[in-house]
Design a protein around this motif. Structure first.
Motif, PDB file in Angstrom:
ATOM      1  N   GLY A 143      -0.495   7.408 -16.807  1.00 50.40           N
ATOM      2  CA  GLY A 143      -1.527   8.280 -16.249  1.00 50.40           C
ATOM      3  C   GLY A 143      -2.676   7.494 -15.641  1.00 50.40           C
ATOM      4  O   GLY A 143      -3.188   7.855 -14.580  1.00 50.40           O
ATOM      5  N   ALA A 144      -3.081   6.407 -16.305  1.00 50.51           N
ATOM      6  CA  ALA A 144      -4.167   5.585 -15.771  1.00 50.51           C
ATOM      7  C   ALA A 144      -3.769   4.956 -14.434  1.00 50.51           C
ATOM      8  O   ALA A 144      -4.573   4.919 -13.485  1.00 50.51           O
ATOM      9  CB  ALA A 144      -4.536   4.493 -16.781  1.00 50.51           C
TER      10      ALA A 144
ATOM     11  N   CYS B  87      -3.786   5.456  -8.248  1.00 53.63           N
ATOM     12  CA  CYS B  87      -3.056   5.779  -7.017  1.00 53.63           C
ATOM     13  C   CYS B  87      -3.641   7.003  -6.323  1.00 53.63           C
ATOM     14  O   CYS B  87      -3.823   7.017  -5.100  1.00 53.63           O
ATOM     15  CB  CYS B  87      -1.581   6.025  -7.331  1.00 53.63           C
ATOM     16  SG  CYS B  87      -0.660   4.562  -7.832  1.00 53.63           S
ATOM     17  N   ALA B  88      -3.944   8.046  -7.116  1.00 52.88           N
ATOM     18  CA  ALA B  88      -4.507   9.271  -6.540  1.00 52.88           C
ATOM     19  C   ALA B  88      -5.863   8.990  -5.886  1.00 52.88           C
ATOM     20  O   ALA B  88      -6.156   9.498  -4.791  1.00 52.88           O
ATOM     21  CB  ALA B  88      -4.647  10.337  -7.626  1.00 52.88           C
ATOM     22  N   ILE B  89      -6.678   8.181  -6.534  1.00 57.54           N
ATOM     23  CA  ILE B  89      -7.996   7.845  -5.968  1.00 57.54           C
ATOM     24  C   ILE B  89      -7.839   7.077  -4.663  1.00 57.54           C
ATOM     25  O   ILE B  89      -8.534   7.355  -3.672  1.00 57.54           O
ATOM     26  CB  ILE B  89      -8.823   7.044  -6.992  1.00 57.54           C
ATOM     27  CG1 ILE B  89      -9.211   7.942  -8.168  1.00 57.54           C
ATOM     28  CG2 ILE B  89     -10.079   6.465  -6.337  1.00 57.54           C
ATOM     29  CD1 ILE B  89      -9.887   7.205  -9.297  1.00 57.54           C
TER      30      ILE B  89
ATOM     31  N   LEU C 203      -3.267  15.618  -8.569  1.00 57.87           N
ATOM     32  CA  LEU C 203      -2.319  14.614  -8.080  1.00 57.87           C
ATOM     33  C   LEU C 203      -1.929  13.637  -9.175  1.00 57.87           C
ATOM     34  O   LEU C 203      -0.755  13.255  -9.294  1.00 57.87           O
ATOM     35  CB  LEU C 203      -2.917  13.854  -6.894  1.00 57.87           C
ATOM     36  CG  LEU C 203      -2.944  14.565  -5.544  1.00 57.87           C
ATOM     37  CD1 LEU C 203      -3.464  13.622  -4.467  1.00 57.87           C
ATOM     38  CD2 LEU C 203      -1.572  15.089  -5.167  1.00 57.87           C
ATOM     39  N   THR C 204      -2.892  13.224  -9.985  1.00 62.17           N
ATOM     40  CA  THR C 204      -2.593  12.309 -11.086  1.00 62.17           C
ATOM     41  C   THR C 204      -1.557  12.903 -12.030  1.00 62.17           C
ATOM     42  O   THR C 204      -0.609  12.222 -12.455  1.00 62.17           O
ATOM     43  CB  THR C 204      -3.871  11.977 -11.872  1.00 62.17           C
ATOM     44  OG1 THR C 204      -4.824  11.336 -11.008  1.00 62.17           O
ATOM     45  CG2 THR C 204      -3.568  11.061 -13.049  1.00 62.17           C
ATOM     46  N   SER C 205      -1.703  14.183 -12.345  1.00 64.32           N
ATOM     47  CA  SER C 205      -0.760  14.845 -13.255  1.00 64.32           C
ATOM     48  C   SER C 205       0.628  14.930 -12.644  1.00 64.32           C
ATOM     49  O   SER C 205       1.636  14.702 -13.333  1.00 64.32           O
ATOM     50  CB  SER C 205      -1.272  16.242 -13.610  1.00 64.32           C
ATOM     51  OG  SER C 205      -2.535  16.181 -14.231  1.00 64.32           O
ATOM     52  N   LEU C 206       0.708  15.257 -11.367  1.00 54.54           N
ATOM     53  CA  LEU C 206       2.016  15.343 -10.702  1.00 54.54           C
ATOM     54  C   LEU C 206       2.675  13.969 -10.605  1.00 54.54           C
ATOM     55  O   LEU C 206       3.889  13.830 -10.840  1.00 54.54           O
ATOM     56  CB  LEU C 206       1.865  15.963  -9.312  1.00 54.54           C
ATOM     57  CG  LEU C 206       1.595  17.468  -9.282  1.00 54.54           C
ATOM     58  CD1 LEU C 206       1.160  17.908  -7.896  1.00 54.54           C
ATOM     59  CD2 LEU C 206       2.829  18.255  -9.725  1.00 54.54           C
ATOM     60  N   PHE C 207       1.903  12.944 -10.251  1.00 53.45           N
ATOM     61  CA  PHE C 207       2.444  11.587 -10.210  1.00 53.45           C
ATOM     62  C   PHE C 207       2.934  11.159 -11.594  1.00 53.45           C
ATOM     63  O   PHE C 207       4.014  10.562 -11.734  1.00 53.45           O
ATOM     64  CB  PHE C 207       1.370  10.591  -9.735  1.00 53.45           C
ATOM     65  CG  PHE C 207       0.960  10.739  -8.301  1.00 53.45           C
ATOM     66  CD1 PHE C 207       1.739  11.435  -7.393  1.00 53.45           C
ATOM     67  CD2 PHE C 207      -0.227  10.186  -7.851  1.00 53.45           C
ATOM     68  CE1 PHE C 207       1.360  11.563  -6.066  1.00 53.45           C
ATOM     69  CE2 PHE C 207      -0.622  10.300  -6.528  1.00 53.45           C
ATOM     70  CZ  PHE C 207       0.171  10.988  -5.638  1.00 53.45           C
TER      71      PHE C 207
END
Length: 263
Positions: A133-134, A139-141, A165-169
């Motif tokens: 997640g980190a 990546c999302a940022i 986006l972070t959750s989906l990734f």
């Protein structure tokens, strides 16, 4: 199954670009299709949960189904906002939480599948998801950084888009991690479809957020990919339901072991 992948996207694109719908109907049509497809995936997941062999499968698919239904509710509130903003202002204000619930439930369900057979590894799996997640947050940022610097959207919306986006990734990578530690054919297919669903959904959301931040409106016409993502979710539930073997769970190597070896 193939018919759904042809008929629903064709209906979506055909009605959107054929010119046969009036302005009001054209505005409503995508929301109706998104809501219907999400409900289809959600109900199919709950059916798979009811028929699952193991407790972990049941819980995981309840999570998956609840997330898809919640996403549909968010779309429904979005549709309401087109016409009855004042009457449903409180409900409309909560729609983002329903959207966000979907990717979070994907991560939660995958974590349950990974940890169900070995409690001693649950903390390790949770730590793995935290590390993933980190990395996905970074990546999302990076993906949204340039559009965000140009946007006039609120800070709350920016945070929401990054978390979404972070959750989906994260869901995509966790599913691929499960897939990497090979199990039975049944679970490979289910997990692969869930990974594809999350990744396609993420791609559509990237297009949406970039347009929203840079242009203030959605112009990319990638919304049909939401339909494909939910149909992949439906397909995963169908494959899970059709499976005759228990779901594979966490192994000594990190995530998964064969159910036969655990019996």
């Amino acid at each position: 199954m193939i018919g759904l992948f042809v008929v629903i996207p064709a209906l979506h694109l055909g009605l959107q670009f054929s010119g046969i719908l009036g302005a009001n109907a054209l505005a409503v049509m995508p929301y109706v299709i998104w809501t219907g497809t999400g409900l289809l995936a959600g109900v199919r997941s709950l059916v798979a949960a009811r028929r699952a062999h193991r407790r972990a499968q049941q819980i995981a698919w309840v999570w998956f189904g609840s997330g898809a239904i919640a996403w549909s509710i968010g779309v429904g509130f979005e549709l309401i906002s087109l016409y009855w903003v004042d009457l449903f202002e409180i409900l409309i204000g909560t729609r983002r939480s329903f959207y966000l619930f979907y990717p979070v439930t994907l991560v939660a369900g995958l974590f349950i599948l990974a940890s169900s057979r070995s409690r001693s590894l649950s903390i390790l799996n949770l730590a793995n998801i935290g590390v993933i997640g980190a990395a996905m947050l970074a990546c999302a940022i990076l993906i949204l950084l340039e559009p965000v610097l140009k946007t006039k959207e609120s800070a709350a919306y920016v945070v929401f888009s990054i978390v979404d986006l972070t959750s989906l990734f994260t869901a995509t990578i966790v599913a691929l991690h499960l897939l990497w530690f090979k199990g039975s054919r049944e679970i490979r297919g289910v997990v692969l479809l869930l990974a594809l669903s999350a990744s396609v959904h993420a791609a559509a959301n990237i297009g949406f957020y970039v347009d929203q931040f840079q242009l203030g409106s959605y112009e990319s016409n990638l919304d049909v990919f939401w339909v494909f993502a939910l149909l992949l979710h439906y397909w995963a539930a169908h494959e899970q339901d059709a499976s005759t073997e228990p779901v594979i769970a966490a192994s000594q190597t990190g995530w998964i072991e064969r159910s036969a070896g655990a019996a």
